[in-house]
Structures are given as structure tokens and as C-alpha cells.
Motif scaffolding. Structure first.
Motif, PDB file in Angstrom:
ATOM      1  N   TYR A 101       0.840  -1.200   0.000  1.00  0.00           N
ATOM      2  CA  TYR A 101       0.000   0.000   0.000  1.00  0.00           C
ATOM      3  C   TYR A 101       0.872   1.247   0.000  1.00  0.00           C
ATOM      4  O   TYR A 101       2.009   1.238   0.474  1.00  0.00           O
ATOM      5  N   VAL A 102       0.331   2.302  -0.556  1.00  0.00           N
ATOM      6  CA  VAL A 102       0.819   3.668  -0.386  1.00  0.00           C
ATOM      7  C   VAL A 102      -0.443   4.492  -0.197  1.00  0.00           C
ATOM      8  O   VAL A 102      -1.195   4.711  -1.148  1.00  0.00           O
ATOM      9  N   ASP A 103      -0.723   4.915   1.028  1.00  0.00           N
ATOM     10  CA  ASP A 103      -2.012   5.529   1.340  1.00  0.00           C
ATOM     11  C   ASP A 103      -1.846   6.770   2.200  1.00  0.00           C
ATOM     12  O   ASP A 103      -0.867   6.908   2.955  1.00  0.00           O
ATOM     13  N   LEU A 104      -2.841   7.635   2.102  1.00  0.00           N
ATOM     14  CA  LEU A 104      -2.981   8.762   3.006  1.00  0.00           C
ATOM     15  C   LEU A 104      -4.052   8.427   4.033  1.00  0.00           C
ATOM     16  O   LEU A 104      -5.094   7.854   3.691  1.00  0.00           O
ATOM     17  N   ALA A 105      -3.793   8.801   5.285  1.00  0.00           N
ATOM     18  CA  ALA A 105      -4.736   8.467   6.356  1.00  0.00           C
ATOM     19  C   ALA A 105      -4.762   9.577   7.386  1.00  0.00           C
ATOM     20  O   ALA A 105      -3.826  10.386   7.491  1.00  0.00           O
ATOM     21  N   ASP A 106      -5.829   9.608   8.147  1.00  0.00           N
ATOM     22  CA  ASP A 106      -5.907  10.526   9.284  1.00  0.00           C
ATOM     23  C   ASP A 106      -4.814  10.141  10.284  1.00  0.00           C
ATOM     24  O   ASP A 106      -4.702   8.960  10.653  1.00  0.00           O
TER      25      ASP A 106
ATOM     26  N   GLY B  76      -6.389  17.811   4.800  1.00  0.00           N
ATOM     27  CA  GLY B  76      -6.248  18.949   5.682  1.00  0.00           C
ATOM     28  C   GLY B  76      -4.794  19.346   5.907  1.00  0.00           C
ATOM     29  O   GLY B  76      -3.919  19.077   5.091  1.00  0.00           O
ATOM     30  N   GLU B  77      -4.561  19.968   7.059  1.00  0.00           N
ATOM     31  CA  GLU B  77      -3.229  20.505   7.341  1.00  0.00           C
ATOM     32  C   GLU B  77      -2.269  19.461   7.891  1.00  0.00           C
ATOM     33  O   GLU B  77      -1.081  19.730   8.046  1.00  0.00           O
ATOM     34  N   ARG B  78      -2.765  18.271   8.188  1.00  0.00           N
ATOM     35  CA  ARG B  78      -1.912  17.147   8.593  1.00  0.00           C
ATOM     36  C   ARG B  78      -2.491  15.889   7.982  1.00  0.00           C
ATOM     37  O   ARG B  78      -3.706  15.703   7.955  1.00  0.00           O
ATOM     38  N   ALA B  79      -1.605  15.024   7.519  1.00  0.00           N
ATOM     39  CA  ALA B  79      -2.051  13.733   6.990  1.00  0.00           C
ATOM     40  C   ALA B  79      -0.889  12.755   7.069  1.00  0.00           C
ATOM     41  O   ALA B  79       0.264  13.116   6.818  1.00  0.00           O
ATOM     42  N   LEU B  80      -1.205  11.525   7.415  1.00  0.00           N
ATOM     43  CA  LEU B  80      -0.210  10.460   7.431  1.00  0.00           C
ATOM     44  C   LEU B  80      -0.080   9.884   6.026  1.00  0.00           C
ATOM     45  O   LEU B  80      -1.075   9.481   5.418  1.00  0.00           O
ATOM     46  N   LEU B  81       1.127   9.862   5.504  1.00  0.00           N
ATOM     47  CA  LEU B  81       1.421   9.135   4.267  1.00  0.00           C
ATOM     48  C   LEU B  81       2.223   7.908   4.669  1.00  0.00           C
ATOM     49  O   LEU B  81       3.353   8.026   5.152  1.00  0.00           O
ATOM     50  N   ALA B  82       1.627   6.740   4.515  1.00  0.00           N
ATOM     51  CA  ALA B  82       2.242   5.493   4.964  1.00  0.00           C
ATOM     52  C   ALA B  82       2.367   4.539   3.792  1.00  0.00           C
ATOM     53  O   ALA B  82       1.534   4.532   2.884  1.00  0.00           O
ATOM     54  N   LEU B  83       3.423   3.710   3.836  1.00  0.00           N
ATOM     55  CA  LEU B  83       3.646   2.769   2.751  1.00  0.00           C
ATOM     56  C   LEU B  83       4.243   1.476   3.284  1.00  0.00           C
ATOM     57  O   LEU B  83       4.869   1.446   4.355  1.00  0.00           O
ATOM     58  N   ALA B  84       4.026   0.423   2.522  1.00  0.00           N
ATOM     59  CA  ALA B  84       4.669  -0.868   2.767  1.00  0.00           C
ATOM     60  C   ALA B  84       4.995  -1.469   1.414  1.00  0.00           C
ATOM     61  O   ALA B  84       4.103  -1.611   0.567  1.00  0.00           O
ATOM     62  N   VAL B  85       6.263  -1.795   1.209  1.00  0.00           N
ATOM     63  CA  VAL B  85       6.702  -2.365  -0.063  1.00  0.00           C
ATOM     64  C   VAL B  85       7.605  -3.555   0.212  1.00  0.00           C
ATOM     65  O   VAL B  85       8.159  -3.702   1.302  1.00  0.00           O
ATOM     66  N   ARG B  86       7.744  -4.382  -0.794  1.00  0.00           N
ATOM     67  CA  ARG B  86       8.655  -5.523  -0.706  1.00  0.00           C
ATOM     68  C   ARG B  86       9.777  -5.348  -1.712  1.00  0.00           C
ATOM     69  O   ARG B  86       9.534  -5.006  -2.873  1.00  0.00           O
ATOM     70  N   LEU B  87      10.979  -5.582  -1.239  1.00  0.00           N
ATOM     71  CA  LEU B  87      12.149  -5.664  -2.095  1.00  0.00           C
ATOM     72  C   LEU B  87      12.748  -7.042  -1.855  1.00  0.00           C
ATOM     73  O   LEU B  87      13.303  -7.305  -0.777  1.00  0.00           O
TER      74      LEU B  87
ATOM     75  N   ARG C 164      10.102  -6.989   3.617  1.00  0.00           N
ATOM     76  CA  ARG C 164       8.940  -6.099   3.622  1.00  0.00           C
ATOM     77  C   ARG C 164       9.293  -4.898   4.483  1.00  0.00           C
ATOM     78  O   ARG C 164       9.557  -5.031   5.683  1.00  0.00           O
ATOM     79  N   LEU C 165       9.312  -3.719   3.866  1.00  0.00           N
ATOM     80  CA  LEU C 165       9.740  -2.501   4.542  1.00  0.00           C
ATOM     81  C   LEU C 165       8.570  -1.535   4.643  1.00  0.00           C
ATOM     82  O   LEU C 165       7.798  -1.373   3.693  1.00  0.00           O
ATOM     83  N   ILE C 166       8.434  -0.903   5.790  1.00  0.00           N
ATOM     84  CA  ILE C 166       7.404   0.115   5.995  1.00  0.00           C
ATOM     85  C   ILE C 166       8.071   1.445   6.303  1.00  0.00           C
ATOM     86  O   ILE C 166       9.208   1.502   6.773  1.00  0.00           O
ATOM     87  N   ASP C 167       7.351   2.524   6.011  1.00  0.00           N
ATOM     88  CA  ASP C 167       7.844   3.861   6.323  1.00  0.00           C
ATOM     89  C   ASP C 167       6.660   4.809   6.282  1.00  0.00           C
ATOM     90  O   ASP C 167       5.576   4.455   5.807  1.00  0.00           O
ATOM     91  N   ASN C 168       6.859   6.024   6.772  1.00  0.00           N
ATOM     92  CA  ASN C 168       5.783   7.006   6.785  1.00  0.00           C
ATOM     93  C   ASN C 168       6.336   8.385   7.082  1.00  0.00           C
ATOM     94  O   ASN C 168       7.456   8.534   7.602  1.00  0.00           O
ATOM     95  N   VAL C 169       5.529   9.374   6.757  1.00  0.00           N
ATOM     96  CA  VAL C 169       5.716  10.740   7.248  1.00  0.00           C
ATOM     97  C   VAL C 169       4.341  11.293   7.577  1.00  0.00           C
ATOM     98  O   VAL C 169       3.333  10.882   6.980  1.00  0.00           O
ATOM     99  N   VAL C 170       4.304  12.210   8.508  1.00  0.00           N
ATOM    100  CA  VAL C 170       3.087  12.979   8.734  1.00  0.00           C
ATOM    101  C   VAL C 170       3.279  14.305   8.012  1.00  0.00           C
ATOM    102  O   VAL C 170       4.090  15.145   8.432  1.00  0.00           O
ATOM    103  N   LEU C 171       2.570  14.449   6.894  1.00  0.00           N
ATOM    104  CA  LEU C 171       2.660  15.681   6.122  1.00  0.00           C
ATOM    105  C   LEU C 171       2.138  16.841   6.964  1.00  0.00           C
ATOM    106  O   LEU C 171       1.130  16.726   7.655  1.00  0.00           O
ATOM    107  N   GLY C 172       2.849  17.948   6.915  1.00  0.00           N
ATOM    108  CA  GLY C 172       2.494  19.080   7.749  1.00  0.00           C
ATOM    109  C   GLY C 172       3.119  19.048   9.120  1.00  0.00           C
ATOM    110  O   GLY C 172       2.919  19.969   9.913  1.00  0.00           O
TER     111      GLY C 172
END
Length: 296
Positions: free
Chosen positions: A240-245, A259-270, A274-282
Motif C-alpha cells: 500500500y501507499v495511502d494517506l490516512a488521518d 487537511g493541514e496534517r495527513a499520514l502518508l504510509a507505505l509498505a513495499v517488498r524488495l 517487507r519494509l514500511i515507512d511514513n511521514v506525517v505531512l504538515g
């Protein structure tokens, strides 16, 4: 530094510390410690006088076909790292100590655990919540420090702690990254040199979104599509690569204006990793600094 194998040893050590007027800090890990874990210990030491680190590869949070058997186990090195970091003790139980014969109780999780990794790892967060509840029960009143790389895990634990009135302050620490921006993870050890080079696309994809957001982009689709495109060029597969509250983790529609804050989270396989990462935009800085022309 003390070393405990039995649950009651951890409980009694924490009780003695509180009786002596010391605040207890808890850092739960699955071992294979790296600089990110050591940063959690340092933060716990800043907030508490007696820091206990737990090292336990929890079987109930692994699904069928996942990497339980080969998850890196480096206890001797972990103990040395904890001692150097100033931990008061390490709790490294056997599975039978945490899940004794006849055990059958699990912590049921809810909506916070349902999206993102909850879709792709059914039962995972039930296992996480169960083992963390056990650790909180053993440690008693304390401050517990977790990394924000596992953002959904952190939110599930916060929700559980609040819902069950557990006497624990849950602290989330910012993600510790390699010099090229890749989030530190025990599973990075699975990467071949070529995959490790390709994995730089993960922090670059997040950086793309951070910079677009900073320029004023609020269309979910416009934030997601460049990140997905960058990852598609290197990933074996994308979960997944998704935006979430950022609080509830409710997934944002791709047609939405966020809005002014949003979680951008991802999970990918290489490969097998299986690696996950995220940022909270804003809120969070771009994972890759000074990558103009590289990260868009």
C-alpha cells in the motif's frame, strides 16, 4: 546491567525501582538492535531513572509464511548495546515464559488496526497488542518509548493503553534514518546490495510528497501518484501507499482534499524484505534533505 529471563524478575525489578523513588522506563523491542533502538533507550533515559529494555521475538504477531523463523536474533550483541546505552536491565524471555501452556487470552483490537498493515497482515496487531499488554502488566506504572516508523503500531498501542486504563505514558520517537534517508530497520539486513540501493526510493518517494505538500498541494491523488510511480520502478511488490488521518488512521479518499496534517504510509517488498515507512505531512521534515532534482 541486570538480565532477566522470567516475567516475575522484570516485575520485581520494576517494583524495587519505584519503591526506591525511581521512575521506570520501558523500551519494548524484538532485538537485532540498531541505532534507532538506541535512540529509544536514550529517550527513555531522559524521561526515567530506571530503563528496562525487552528483547522478544513475539510469535503471535507473525502470520503464516512470514519471517518468524529467520528474524535476526543477536542477543549477545543486543546486550552489549543496551549496556553501553545505559539500560538498567534487559528482559529476554523464552516464548514459553510469555505464552505458558494453556494460555488462550488475546487483546482484540479495533478500527485503528484495520487499515494499512492490518489489511495485509491479519492478526498482526492482535499479537502486538497482546504482548505489549503483557509487558505493561509486568513493568507496571512507567513511560514506554516506541518508534514512529511503526506508526500504526504506535497508534494501536496508544488506543489500547487509553481504552484499558493502563498506567503507562506512551511516547513516540521520530524515525531514525540512515544517511541516505532509509529508515533504520532490523529487516534491512535482508536486503542485497542492489536491493539496498533500490530502497532509497522509499525515502525519496516520501520526500516528493513532503515537498509537494509544502508547496501547497492538498489533492490526495496528486500526492499519492508520484510516490507510487517512484516505488513501482524498484519494488518487487507494493502492499500500500495511502494517506490516512494521523490520529484514527482512517484512509483518505484519493479524490479528497486533505487537511493541514495527513499520514502518508507505505509498505513495499524488495525481494524477501517487507519494509514500511511514513511521514506525517504538515509535521515531519522530508526524509531526504538536499535532494533537489532527485526527489522532484
Amino acid at each position: 546491567m541486570e538480565f532477566w529471563r522470567q516475567p516475575n524478575e522484570l516485575r520485581h525489578a520494576c517494583e524495587r525501582a519505584r519503591e526506591a523513588g525511581r521512575r521506570v522506563g520501558l523500551v519494548p523491542t524484538m532485538g537485532a538492535l540498531h541505532a534507532g533502538h538506541l535512540a529509544l533507550i536514550a529517550e527513555a533515559k531522559r524521561r526515567a531513572d530506571f530503563v528496562a529494555v525487552t528483547v522478544f521475538v513475539n510469535p503471535t504477531q507473525f502470520g503464516a509464511g512470514e519471517d518468524l523463523a529467520r528474524y535476526p536474533r543477536t542477543l549477545d550483541r543486543d546486550l552489549a548495546g543496551c549496556a553501553e546505552a545505559g539500560a538498567a536491565g534487559v528482559f529476554a524471555p523464552e516464548v514459553a515464559a510469555m505464552y505458558p501452556p494453556g494460555e488462550e487470552t488475546r487483546v482484540r483490537v479495533g478500527a485503528t488496526a484495520a487499515p494499512l498493515c492490518g489489511v495485509h497482515r491479519p492478526g498482526h496487531f492482535e499479537g502486538v497488542a497482546t504482548v505489549v499488554a503483557k509487558l505493561f502488566a509486568l513493568a507496571g506504572p512507567c513511560v514506554a518509548v516506541f518508534g514512529r516508523k511503526d506508526y500504526q503500531q504506535l497508534q494501536v498501542i496508544r488506543r489500547m493503553t487509553a481504552d484499558l486504563f493502563l498506567p503507562v505514558e506512551v511516547v513516540g520517537m521520530k524515525t531514525v534514518r540512515e544517511p541516505d534517508g532509509l529508515a533504520m530497520s532490523s529487516r534491512n539486513a535482508y536486503l542485497s546490495p542492489e536491493q539496498r540501493s533500490a530502497a532509497r526510493a522509499i525515502p525519496l518517494a516520501l520526500t516528493d510528497a513532503c515537498r509537494a505538500f509544502a508547496r501547497g498541494e492538498r489533492r490526495a491523488k496528486a500526492l499519492l501518484e508520484p510516490a507510487r510511480a517512484r516505488l513501482a520502478t524498484v519494488a518487487s511488490s507494493i502492499d500500500y501507499v495511502d494517506l490516512a488521518d494521523p490520529e484514527t488512521l482512517a484512509i483518505q479518499s484519493e479524490d479528497a482534499a486533505i487537511g493541514e496534517r495527513a499520514l502518508l504510509a507505505l509498505a513495499v517488498r524488495l525481494g524477501t524484505a517487507r519494509l514500511i515507512d511514513n511521514v506525517v505531512l504538515g509535521e515531519d521534515a522530508p526524509p531526504v534533505a538536499g535532494a533537489a532534482g532527485e526527489a522532484g
